[in-house]
Design an enzyme around this catalytic site. Structure first.
Site, PDB file in Angstrom:
ATOM      1  N   ASP A 145      -0.798  18.958   7.805  1.00  0.00           N
ATOM      2  CA  ASP A 145      -0.532  18.660   9.214  1.00  0.00           C
ATOM      3  C   ASP A 145       0.460  17.514   9.376  1.00  0.00           C
ATOM      4  OD1 ASP A 145      -2.480  16.780   8.363  1.00  0.00           O
ATOM      5  OD2 ASP A 145      -3.094  16.421  10.424  1.00  0.00           O
ATOM      6  N   ASP A 154       0.657  14.306   8.621  1.00  0.00           N
ATOM      7  CA  ASP A 154       0.395  12.924   9.016  1.00  0.00           C
ATOM      8  C   ASP A 154       0.309  11.992   7.805  1.00  0.00           C
ATOM      9  OD1 ASP A 154      -2.064  13.763   8.073  1.00  0.00           O
ATOM     10  OD2 ASP A 154      -3.199  13.175   9.851  1.00  0.00           O
ATOM     11  N   ASP A 207       1.348  16.278   3.715  1.00  0.00           N
ATOM     12  CA  ASP A 207       0.159  17.133   3.719  1.00  0.00           C
ATOM     13  C   ASP A 207       0.304  18.201   4.804  1.00  0.00           C
ATOM     14  OD1 ASP A 207      -0.248  15.593   6.009  1.00  0.00           O
ATOM     15  OD2 ASP A 207      -2.367  15.270   5.636  1.00  0.00           O
ATOM     16  N   SER A 252      -6.365  18.983   7.999  1.00  0.00           N
ATOM     17  CA  SER A 252      -5.539  18.073   7.219  1.00  0.00           C
ATOM     18  C   SER A 252      -5.361  18.579   5.793  1.00  0.00           C
ATOM     19  CB  SER A 252      -6.137  16.666   7.258  1.00  0.00           C
ATOM     20  OG  SER A 252      -5.271  15.724   6.690  1.00  0.00           O
TER      21      SER A 252
END
Length: 574
Positions: A307, A309, A305, A146
């Site tokens: 990834d 999400d 961000d 993340s």
């Protein structure tokens, strides 16, 4: 087994991968580094695992990845042949070793006869969540850390519903993973053989197209972009991550033609070289977007961000300076927009938030006669409730969010979705521009209607074994401290989610908390104020959350600062 034993086992392994051998040799005389790398197995928790890259049992490397994948394979095997045939979908981000870890995972699964659907290039986490459902797979994996620093990577596991494993399922898998004593001996099949036998299938275009089709349903007022979107200016930064392609396509199909991508941050970069932290929660991540926004006169800045999400948003104030909204503020604006524009709100509609998310959302939902449900921190708990309500029909899901910039408007994904949120936030900003307001003015109107809810978050980073011990000491101290007043506010109740107890301070009356056990402490104060302590599940940090409310912004700001100062006074001694 001592850390010295674990280190020796690795050092004696004659088939140790060459890069691992080199890195291990580099720290062989550094006892502190060796101990930190080997003093425990990298924990496989309820959200999978996340850690620093490098050699050792407490690091992310091909061997700890294989151990986790072996645990998942045995978990799937125990559920039967149909689960093995349904397979596992694997996605990954731009971090160091992400694609290699994805392929290693597929090779371990394939060794058990379990099919793997692997994206041939990086993809956002919410697309993985959707792909699990679209392909009717038994589950999914995302290789990502993340928004952690570049030296981290991670392994997140999803169930057949496309949500992160909830506690019961995660517990069963963790038990299996913990039975695997030697990660160096986990077997992996040959990639070419798996491809030839149909046990490794590369997936791309069909999933993307299906996801984008579902994404059209996020728009509440598609006519707005057709009628007024021609001059609306958007600046977007994917912060070197996975969101660039799909966010741009999502905005394009929604009708937004003037989308300016921050060129320096457009391409994937595992070092995230233009930011101190690739996290839209951090205002410094918007510096380049703000500079570009001023050049083009942007109406909204959006950032995702690595990834994809989490979504952050910045909008201009009355002086033309860009202000970054908090996750609580953006969630409140989205929620009010969705509920106000819904043509026929269901009688059993529900909004879901976490226990550390602002009570502002509850006030907004109540205004529209919509119920609010609290879950533990972590979007997997929101996804779990969506699945439950879909099955029982008790409630109809309308929106879910958490203060850490995670939002979900449509449940075709079962994890927080920054691609959805980017499209929704952009339409939301255009909606208010048509009405002659900025998002900041719209937010102020919500405050005037419901009260000035303000929040803050402080994180204390405590690395390594000593850090874990300090975090435990802080939690223990607050559990033992019989607080009756903080910052001039009476403590009304204490909620200890580890023991599932809630007690009223004045009377001692107790009740049971029905949420799953979790290492969280929440103190409910008078006048709708509160604070909460929670060790992070993904980083070596302890987090302090604060929430206040009053009838004016000035009073809320003063109350918030006093609360933060009062809690800070405890920390030096701890």
């Amino acid at each position: 087994m001592t850390w010295q034993n674990s280190y020796q086992r690795w050092n004696d392994f004659d088939k140790l991968e060459a890069e691992m051998r080199t890195q291990l040799n580099q720290i062989q005389t550094d006892e502190e580094s060796l101990e930190d790398a080997f003093y425990k197995n990298l924990e496989f928790g309820t959200g999978g695992m996340r850690g620093k890259l490098g050699p050792g049992t407490n690091r992310m490397n091909i061997y700890t990845i294989r151990r986790a994948a072996e645990g998942l394979a045995r978990y799937i095997e125990a559920r039967g042949e149909e689960w093995k045939e349904n397979g596992i979908v694997i996605a990954y981000d731009c971090r160091h070793m992400s694609k290699e870890f994805a392929i290693e995972t597929a090779k371990v699964l394939g060794n058990h006869g379990i099919k793997a659907y692997v994206f041939s290039s990086l993809r956002p986490t919410p697309v993985l969540s959707y792909a699990v459902r679209y392909l009717y797979a038994a589950g999914g994996i995302v290789i990502t850390a993340s928004h952690n620093p570049p030296e981290y990577n991670g392994f997140k596991v999803y169930n057949e519903d496309g949500g992160q494993l909830p506690p019961a399922e995660a517990g069963a898998m963790i038990e299996i993973v913990n039975q695997i004593e030697n990660e160096l001996q986990v077997e992996a099949a040959d990639q070419d053989d798996l491809e030839a036998n149909g046990l490794l299938e590369w997936v791309d275009k069909k999933v993307d197209e299906a996801y984008l089709k579902e994404l059209r349903g996020v728009n509440m007022n598609p006519h707005i972009t057709h009628d007024a979107g021609e001059d609306f200016q958007v600046v977007f930064t994917p912060l070197h991550g996975t969101a660039n392609v799909l966010v741009r396509k999502g905005l394009e199909q929604a009708g937004f033609k003037n989308v300016h991508v921050v060129a320096e941050q457009a391409d994937p970069d595992p070092e995230f070289s233009t930011v101190a932290s690739p996290n839209p929660e951090e205002h410094q991540a918007f510096e380049m977007a703000i500079n570009q926004g001023k050049k083009v006169g942007a109406d909204i800045l959006i950032g995702t961000d690595p990834d994809a999400d989490r979504l952050g948003v910045a909008v201009p104030d009355e002086h033309g300076e860009y202000q970054v909204l908090t996750g609580n503020q953006l969630g409140a604006l989205m929620l009010d927009y969705l509920l106000s524009q819904h043509l026929d709100l269901p009688d059993n509609g529900i909004m879901i938030k976490t226990i550390v998310t602002s009570e502002f959302g509850r006030a907004i939902a109540s205004y529209y006669n919509i119920e609010t449900l609290d879950t533990l921190t972590g979007f997997k708990f929101i996804g779990e409730k969506i699945r439950e309500f879909e099955r029982t029909g008790e409630y109809e899901f309308l929106f879910g969010y958490e203060e850490s910039y995670g939002f979900l408007a449509k449940d075709f994904a079962r994890d927080k979705d920054a691609v959805q949120a980017a499209v929704l936030a952009t339409e939301l900003a255009l909606f208010w521009k048509v009405k002659g307001k900025t998002l900041l003015q719209a937010l102020d109107a919500l405050y005037k209607r419901h009260g000035y809810y303000l929040e803050d978050l402080q994180s204390i980073k405590l690395d390594g074994k000593q850090g874990e011990e300090k975090i435990k000491a802080i939690m223990d101290t607050f559990r033992q401290e019989e607080l009756t007043e903080v910052a001039g506010l009476k403590v009304l109740a204490v909620e200890d989610y580890a023991s599932s107890r809630r007690w009223v301070v004045k009377t001692g009356e107790e009740e049971t908390i029905t949420l799953p056990a979790s290492n969280v402490l929440k103190f409910v104060l008078e006048d709708d104020c509160w604070f909460c302590l929670r060790p992070s599940g993904t980083e070596p940090k302890i987090k302090f959350y604060y929430g206040v409310k009053s009838s004016s912004k000035a009073d809320s700001l003063e109350r918030l600062e006093k609360l933060k100062q009062a809690l800070a006074a405890y920390l030096p001694a701890l």
